[in-house]
Write an enzyme that holds these catalytic residues in place. Structure first.
Site, PDB file in Angstrom:
ATOM      1  CG  ASP A   1       0.375  10.424  -8.017  1.00 54.53           C
ATOM      2  OD1 ASP A   1       1.217  11.178  -8.452  1.00 54.53           O
ATOM      3  OD2 ASP A   1       0.445   9.061  -8.353  1.00 54.53           O
TER       4      ASP A   1
ATOM      5  CG  PHE B   1       2.898   6.384  -5.606  1.00 56.43           C
ATOM      6  CD1 PHE B   1       4.065   6.700  -5.477  1.00 56.43           C
ATOM      7  CD2 PHE B   1       2.688   5.847  -6.960  1.00 56.43           C
ATOM      8  CE1 PHE B   1       4.990   6.852  -6.498  1.00 56.43           C
ATOM      9  CE2 PHE B   1       3.603   5.815  -7.920  1.00 56.43           C
ATOM     10  CZ  PHE B   1       4.959   6.192  -7.819  1.00 56.43           C
ATOM     11  N   GLY B   2       1.958   9.064  -3.410  1.00 59.95           N
ATOM     12  CA  GLY B   2       2.981  10.239  -3.105  1.00 59.95           C
ATOM     13  C   GLY B   2       1.881  11.321  -3.307  1.00 59.95           C
TER      14      GLY B   2
ATOM     15  CG  HIS C   1       3.319   2.476  -5.023  1.00 53.34           C
ATOM     16  ND1 HIS C   1       1.821   2.093  -5.087  1.00 53.34           N
ATOM     17  CD2 HIS C   1       3.272   2.597  -3.587  1.00 53.34           C
ATOM     18  CE1 HIS C   1       1.308   1.763  -3.690  1.00 53.34           C
ATOM     19  NE2 HIS C   1       2.361   2.287  -2.863  1.00 53.34           N
ATOM     20  CE  LYS C   2       9.516   6.748  -7.138  1.00 56.63           C
ATOM     21  NZ  LYS C   2      10.985   7.335  -6.807  1.00 56.63           N
TER      22      LYS C   2
ATOM     23  CB  SER D   1      12.901  -1.379  -2.649  1.00 49.80           C
ATOM     24  OG  SER D   1      13.119  -0.424  -1.960  1.00 49.80           O
ATOM     25  CG  ASN D   2       7.944   3.173  -4.448  1.00 51.97           C
ATOM     26  OD1 ASN D   2       6.726   2.660  -4.658  1.00 51.97           O
ATOM     27  ND2 ASN D   2       7.915   4.371  -3.718  1.00 51.97           N
TER      28      ASN D   2
ATOM     29  CG  ASP E   1      15.964  11.759  -6.874  1.00 54.71           C
ATOM     30  OD1 ASP E   1      15.307  11.049  -5.953  1.00 54.71           O
ATOM     31  OD2 ASP E   1      16.404  12.945  -6.752  1.00 54.71           O
ATOM     32  CB  SER E   2      10.932  11.759  -9.698  1.00 54.83           C
ATOM     33  OG  SER E   2      10.163  10.690  -8.700  1.00 54.83           O
TER      34      SER E   2
END
Length: 237
Positions: A190, A187-188, A11-12, A8-9, A84-85
């Site tokens: 980065d 995002f995250g 960005h992903k 549901s992200n 998963d990352s």
């Protein structure tokens, strides 16, 4: 062929859709998001590796789709694609790793010192969200080192809705993390990650540049190649 993105992200979702759009299967793929079928829900990711967590997500979503009586059986092939990352920093013994999305509150090494720093940050900057706090913890724990070798890792799980068989694909982007946020894109983590061979962080690259080298792109490329081989095999039968 239906692919249900198990995230549901936004960005992903955007990254995955862009990458799939560039694949050779784009005309034969129907890509949908999880929230088009069921209301997104929290999944307890208690695996000990990226692969275990990706599988946990895929199976939880498969079960939710079954329980909701979602009509996907009309599709010739239907898959759940989960992922998963995370960021693995050498000087932090591989952390944040599987805790990347919740590192700011994870009781891992050095947590006590970080908790004091977190309280100070929230006092001075109360608007900091979880993503920013995750970044601040990595910067804080790098301390005087200033930078460290690191890698982004992505593990994708492709689950066949009809057979429940799973297949995993992993992608790694090597580079280094720095104790300074640079760039506004992405995002995250980065903004603190510089990929090998580059002088800019991922957040300083365009979406197109990032998607060419990202860990997620590498994992997805292997996944698409597998789907293509399966499609070719089915045509021969």
């Amino acid at each position: 062929m239906l692919i249900i993105l198990a995230t549901s992200n936004p960005h992903k979702q955007r990254e995955l859709r862009a990458m799939l759009a560039d694949s050779g299967l784009v005309e034969r793929l129907q890509v949908k998001s999880l929230d088009e079928f069921v209301t997104p829900f929290e999944i307890k990711e208690d695996g000990r590796s990226f692969q275990e967590n990706a599988a946990i997500k895929a199976r939880a979503i498969q079960q939710a789709l079954i329980e909701s009586n979602t009509e996907i059986n009309t599709c010739e092939r239907a898959f759940v694609l989960s992922e998963d990352s995370g960021l693995c920093v050498d000087l932090l013994a591989g952390l944040p790793g599987i805790y990347s999305a919740r590192y700011f509150k994870s009781d891992t090494q050095g947590y006590h010192k970080w908790e004091l720093e977190k309280q100070r940050l929230l006092r001075d900057f109360p608007a900091l969200d979880s993503e920013k706090l995750n970044i601040e913890r990595v910067i804080f724990e790098l301390g005087l080192y200033g930078e460290s070798g690191a890698q982004f890792v992505a593990n994708m799980c492709l689950l066949d809705m009809h057979t429940s068989h799973t297949r995993h694909f992993e992608g790694i982007c090597h580079g280094r993390v720095i104790a300074e946020k640079r760039g506004l894109n992405g995002f995250g983590y980065d903004c603190i990650f510089i990929p090998s061979g580059y002088t800019k962080t991922l957040a300083q690259l365009s979406d197109e540049e990032k998607n060419l080298i990202s860990h997620r792109q590498k994992a997805l490329k292997s996944c698409v190649e597998y789907l293509g081989s399966q499609e070719a095999m089915n045509k021969k039968l």
